[in-house]
Enzyme design. Structure first.
Site, PDB file in Angstrom:
ATOM      1  N   LYS A 156      43.335  46.876  57.794  1.00 29.22           N
ATOM      2  CA  LYS A 156      43.636  45.445  57.965  1.00 29.22           C
ATOM      3  C   LYS A 156      43.427  45.111  59.441  1.00 29.22           C
ATOM      4  O   LYS A 156      44.318  45.299  60.267  1.00 29.22           O
ATOM      5  CB  LYS A 156      45.078  45.180  57.515  1.00 29.22           C
ATOM      6  CG  LYS A 156      45.244  43.784  56.939  1.00 29.22           C
ATOM      7  CD  LYS A 156      46.532  43.648  56.163  1.00 29.22           C
ATOM      8  CE  LYS A 156      46.730  42.225  55.697  1.00 29.22           C
ATOM      9  NZ  LYS A 156      45.871  41.818  54.583  1.00 29.22           N
ATOM     10  N   ARG A 196      50.525  51.213  56.210  1.00 27.67           N
ATOM     11  CA  ARG A 196      49.147  50.717  56.270  1.00 27.67           C
ATOM     12  C   ARG A 196      48.754  50.386  57.708  1.00 27.67           C
ATOM     13  O   ARG A 196      47.619  50.628  58.114  1.00 27.67           O
ATOM     14  CB  ARG A 196      49.004  49.495  55.362  1.00 27.67           C
ATOM     15  CG  ARG A 196      47.576  49.110  55.103  1.00 27.67           C
ATOM     16  CD  ARG A 196      47.457  48.111  53.971  1.00 27.67           C
ATOM     17  NE  ARG A 196      48.136  46.855  54.258  1.00 27.67           N
ATOM     18  CZ  ARG A 196      48.302  45.871  53.368  1.00 27.67           C
ATOM     19  NH1 ARG A 196      47.850  45.999  52.128  1.00 27.67           N
ATOM     20  NH2 ARG A 196      48.911  44.759  53.702  1.00 27.67           N
ATOM     21  N   GLU A 244      36.006  43.319  46.534  1.00 22.74           N
ATOM     22  CA  GLU A 244      37.142  42.391  46.566  1.00 22.74           C
ATOM     23  C   GLU A 244      36.677  41.059  47.110  1.00 22.74           C
ATOM     24  O   GLU A 244      35.480  40.833  47.253  1.00 22.74           O
ATOM     25  CB  GLU A 244      38.298  42.994  47.374  1.00 22.74           C
ATOM     26  CG  GLU A 244      37.966  43.315  48.811  1.00 22.74           C
ATOM     27  CD  GLU A 244      39.209  43.729  49.624  1.00 22.74           C
ATOM     28  OE1 GLU A 244      40.286  43.153  49.425  1.00 22.74           O
ATOM     29  OE2 GLU A 244      39.068  44.607  50.477  1.00 22.74           O
TER      30      GLU A 244
HETATM   31  C1  LIG Z   1      45.852  41.808  53.171  1.00 26.78           C
HETATM   32  C2  LIG Z   1      44.659  41.940  52.304  1.00 26.78           C
HETATM   33  C3  LIG Z   1      44.768  42.042  50.898  1.00 26.78           C
HETATM   34  C4  LIG Z   1      46.076  41.894  50.154  1.00 26.78           C
HETATM   35  O1  LIG Z   1      46.989  42.906  50.453  1.00 26.78           O
HETATM   36  P1  LIG Z   1      48.537  42.719  50.144  1.00 26.78           P
HETATM   37  O2  LIG Z   1      49.165  43.929  50.729  1.00 26.78           O
HETATM   38  O3  LIG Z   1      48.698  42.668  48.677  1.00 26.78           O
HETATM   39  O4  LIG Z   1      48.961  41.441  50.795  1.00 26.78           O
HETATM   40  C5  LIG Z   1      43.598  42.239  50.183  1.00 26.78           C
HETATM   41  N1  LIG Z   1      42.391  42.311  50.775  1.00 26.78           N
HETATM   42  C6  LIG Z   1      42.250  42.200  52.115  1.00 26.78           C
HETATM   43  C7  LIG Z   1      40.903  42.289  52.714  1.00 26.78           C
HETATM   44  C8  LIG Z   1      43.381  42.016  52.930  1.00 26.78           C
HETATM   45  O5  LIG Z   1      43.229  41.907  54.249  1.00 26.78           O
END
Ligand SMILES: *Cc1c(COP(=O)(O)O)cnc(C)c1O
Length: 341
Positions: free
Chosen positions: A184, A82, A220
């Protein structure tokens, strides 16, 4: 290895410096070999790319002690992959996945005294990140970068049981179509801070963001993906190009299908159908799943029939199975658990 004298059960989610951190630098088109250092400070030029145009990406995962005493990390290769995707989108160099996993493992091993003991509920949070370091004033990608990994012990997410959250449908947008919602990057969080502070000021725990183009589809929250359970026990999760692909959510879907024999659907979820779901949860590394009891849309309340008082039954099963896999008392799918020592 002697553990540090820390009150593990009462740790919060705050930065606590540990002994070592990993640092690698990208110069002249290549990464150096990287080192562990005790220096927790970074000295950069005032014009570094990260300060001017926010060229930075990050990851988050946990290391913890299993029932039989091993220190492990959960699927760090997926965090590495990622971060590769995030870096490409921001025109940053890729830190190869194998090296990413090695750096994470080395950093955790060097801070083994800070990995909380089994049963404490606490974990060692691991934060890999990368940023542009050389001076950049005309708008363009930096030429030099630093990749770092630090760790910090964090407390049990749910102290005294998981209390369901109350969400509000946000008037702000999290991600634009064809934007950066799927990576991210700190930039997605910088612009979410005003929205979350507004939600808190209005008495809500989190924002539910809808798609910015039509405001009809569930996306989300600021930092966690949604998972819904229908009344006939199907696990549903929103599919969208502007959602961050949560590793927890992907793991939960696998667990639902292959361990619990549930039907799973990854598809567009319209806000209009949310009122018909039986259970709702938020998933991410921090809490695995946080139950959602209520969603408020400009005064209109949606309450999930099972889940206002405590975690609903199917979400509880998903939670127990995934945390059982992580803690080592349920057999993990091949490659999910990286044993560090
Ligand atoms: C990090 C993150 C998540 C959760 O991802 P995981 O890999 O399960 O920790 C969900 N939404 C956003 C916007 C994030 O930055």
């Amino acid at each position: 290895m002697d553990k540090k004298n820390i009150d593990w059960e009462n740790l919060g989610f705050d930065y606590v410096a540990t002994s070592k951190r990993y640092v690698a630098n990208f110069r002249d088109g290549k990464w150096d070999e990287g080192i562990l250092t005790e220096d927790s400070n970074i000295t950069l030029n005032e014009c570094a790319g990260v300060f001017q145009y926010a060229q930075t990406v990050f990851e988050g995962l946990k290391a913890y002690t299993t029932e039989n005493g091993h220190i492990v990390a959960f699927r760090p290769d997926l965090n590495g992959q990622r971060m590769t995707d995030s870096a490409k989108r921001l025109e940053m160099p890729v830190f190869p996945v194998e090296r990413f996993v090695e750096a994470v493992v080395e950093t955790i091993r060097a801070n083994a005294a800070y990995v909380p003991p089994f049963g404490s509920g606490a974990t060692l949070y691991v934060r890999p990140y990368m940023f542009g370091t050389n001076p950049v004033i005309g708008v363009k990608p930096a030429d030099e970068y630093q990749f770092r990994v630090f760790t910090t012990p964090v407390g049990p997410y749910f102290k005294g049981g998981a209390k369901p959250l109350t969400l509000c449908v946000s008037d702000f947008d999290r991600a634009a179509p064809h934007g950066t919602g799927h990576i991210k990057a700190g930039l997605n969080y910088a612009m979410s801070l005003h929205a979350i502070m507004t939600a808190h000021a209005n008495g809500f725990d989190e924002n539910m963001y809808l798609d910015s183009a039509t405001r009809t589809k569930v996306e989300e929250t600021g930092g966690a993906n949604f998972i819904f359970i229908t009344k006939d026990n199907t696990v549903v999760t929103p599919q969208s190009d502007t959602i961050l692909p949560s590793i927890t959510r992907r793991s939960l879907l696998y667990v639902a299908e292959h361990y619990l024999g549930l039907k799973v659907e990854e598809r567009t979820v319209y806000f209009d159908e949310v009122k018909d779901f039986a259970e709702c949860g938020l998933c991410g590394t921090a809490a695995v799943i946080s139950p959602v009891g209520k969603i408020v849309d400009h005064g209109k309340e949606i309450c999930f029939p099972s889940g206002v008082e405590k975690m609903g039954p199917t979400i509880q099963k998903l939670y127990d199975t995934l945390t059982g896999i992580q803690m080592g008392h349920i057999e993990a799918p091949e490659g999910w658990i990286k044993v560090i020592e």
